[in-house]
Design a protein around this motif. Structure first.
Motif, short mmCIF file in Angstrom:
data_model
loop_
_atom_site.label_atom_id
_atom_site.label_comp_id
_atom_site.label_asym_id
_atom_site.label_seq_id
_atom_site.Cartn_x
_atom_site.Cartn_y
_atom_site.Cartn_z
N GLY A 177 8.70 6.20 12.94
CA GLY A 177 7.32 5.11 13.09
C GLY A 177 6.80 5.39 11.53
N THR A 178 5.19 5.94 11.18
CA THR A 178 4.55 5.65 9.84
C THR A 178 4.81 7.07 9.14
N ILE A 179 4.44 6.46 7.78
CA ILE A 179 4.71 7.54 7.03
C ILE A 179 3.93 8.37 7.11
N ASP A 207 -5.24 5.10 1.21
CA ASP A 207 -4.97 5.43 0.48
C ASP A 207 -4.13 6.69 0.71
N ALA A 208 -3.26 7.02 0.37
CA ALA A 208 -2.78 8.74 0.18
C ALA A 208 -3.05 9.45 -0.11
N LYS A 222 -1.60 13.66 8.33
CA LYS A 222 -1.23 13.87 8.41
C LYS A 222 0.28 12.91 8.23
N LYS A 223 0.83 14.12 7.46
CA LYS A 223 2.34 13.51 6.66
C LYS A 223 3.55 13.22 7.56
N TYR A 224 3.47 12.21 8.52
CA TYR A 224 4.94 12.43 9.51
C TYR A 224 5.55 12.78 9.25
N ALA A 270 0.77 -1.38 -0.21
CA ALA A 270 0.10 -0.72 -0.18
C ALA A 270 0.68 1.31 -0.02
N TYR A 271 1.86 0.95 0.47
CA TYR A 271 2.81 2.32 1.37
C TYR A 271 4.37 2.31 -0.17
N ASN A 272 4.20 1.33 -0.96
CA ASN A 272 5.08 1.62 -1.84
C ASN A 272 5.72 3.10 -2.90
N GLU A 273 4.52 3.00 -3.20
CA GLU A 273 4.33 4.15 -4.31
C GLU A 273 4.88 5.76 -3.32
#
Lengths: 202, 158
Positions: A155-157, A163-164, A169-171, A68-71
């Protein structure tokens, strides 16, 4: 008797003061590592001594969250490598437990997705244990202070795995932007649902 | 035509079965469940249909649920975090004939709620909480469990 009590108290204090350490905390200095890239070349943190920092991501082929986060990971490198914060992806899973994460499969994914950043195999799992990453993708934003890399974000992206476009919040971006502007990182630690990293003997 | 109708009705009754024993919940309801007083030991397992080690350990929870009347098993699905459609969860429950209570957590931004469930949890799956609400004792494990481990953990807080 009093001495015995004192010794016991000292022991208690010592144990209380030295909790079991599981990975890096914010501000900790990161030890250099050297791992095999999908190109066959060895890559280490010391290769980045001239960059402002690095976005280290423990990632893999198989986890649905990694997919899910690849792109978004590829986009992070496109955006921030030119600004001095390149992505370094590390695959920590034991291929015996997760055959889709073998070195051969890593090479295929990196070729298919045209990775412009290293995708390293942590075969001995010493690096993932040193960092204390627990799930994939798990991000550590590092800041370079004259060759010494310290942890600025863990942490997380972002806050929207599914979905992007839903991310409020884009940490990771917020952390890197803050470091580029020599400001304080607004959120230094986040948690996210994810696939547990498959360690040997666990 | 008749056999087809029969097949259809069978198909839908099965899907309904899964939806009946399953509940889509918010954080508040999950917290209420964690904090509610109970005579039984509460075993709460966090899982998802995409999580291979979770699927591997689910039979252990099912066994516990059927064998121990002093234990209350709840399987909390995290599937909606990645996919808003609960259909995959319903199908899984049908296919595996899951008997334990299943709750599907419908919350976004895990960073806001993981700590409210368990501070020591990174968010990685699987994870399991065992609670003795009479004594307030609690166990937390963030990894796949193996045969016998659940019983041993329960015995520690009985």
């Amino acid at each position: 008797m009093i001495r015995l009590v004192l010794i016991m108290m000292a022991c208690l204090l010592l144990t209380a003061a030295s909790p079991v350490k599981s990975g890096y905390d914010i501000g900790d200095e990161v030890a250099d590592f050297r791992l095999k890239n999908v190109t066959g070349k060895m890559v280490g943190l010391s290769d980045y001594k001239d960059s402002k920092g690095a976005i280290v991501i423990f990632d893999c082929n198989t986890c649905p969250y990694s997919k899910a986060y690849n792109e978004r990971i590829i986009a992070l490198n496109k955006k921030y490598a030119p600004k001095g914060f390149p992505v370094i992806a590390i695959q920590p899973n034991d291929p015996a437990q997760s055959p889709g994460d073998s070195f051969e499969e890593m090479i295929k994914l990196a070729e298919r997705k045209k990775y412009e950043f290293p995708y390293l195999m942590d075969e001995t799992q010493q690096v993932v244990r040193a960092f204390g990453a627990t799930n994939t993708p798990h991000v550590f934003v590092l800041k370079n202070n004259g060759g010494k890399f310290t942890v600025a974000y863990i942490g997380t992206i972002d806050d929207s795995a599914r979905d992007a476009s839903g991310a409020r919040k884009k940490y990771v971006e917020d952390a890197v932007e803050a470091l580029l502007a020599s400001k304080e990182v607004p959120t230094v630690r986040t948690k996210a649902v994810g696939c547990s990293i498959k360690l040997k003997n666990s | 035509m008749r056999p087809f109708l029969l097949f259809l009705s069978l198909f839908f009754s099965v899907a309904l079965y899964a939806q009946e024993q399953t509940e889509i919940i918010k954080l508040k309801q999950l917290q209420d469940h964690l904090h509610a007083k109970s005579d039984r030991i509460k075993v709460i397992n966090f899982w998802a249909t995409w999580c291979a080690p979770c699927i591997k350990e689910i039979p252990l929870f099912e066994k516990l649920n059927s064998e121990r009347s002093d234990v209350e098993v709840t399987l909390v699905s995290m599937d909606l975090d990645l996919d808003p459609n609960p259909e995959k969860v319903y199908r899984f429950i049908d296919r595996r004939k899951i008997k334990s209570k299943v709750l599907i957590l419908d919350e976004r931004n895990p960073n806001m709620w993981i700590n409210q469930i368990e501070k020591n949890w990174s968010g990685a799956l699987p994870a399991t909480i065992i609670i003795n609400s009479k004594t307030g004792q609690r166990k937390f494990v963030e990894r796949e469990l193996h045969e016998g481990e659940l019983e041993a953990l329960i015995a520690e807080i009985l």
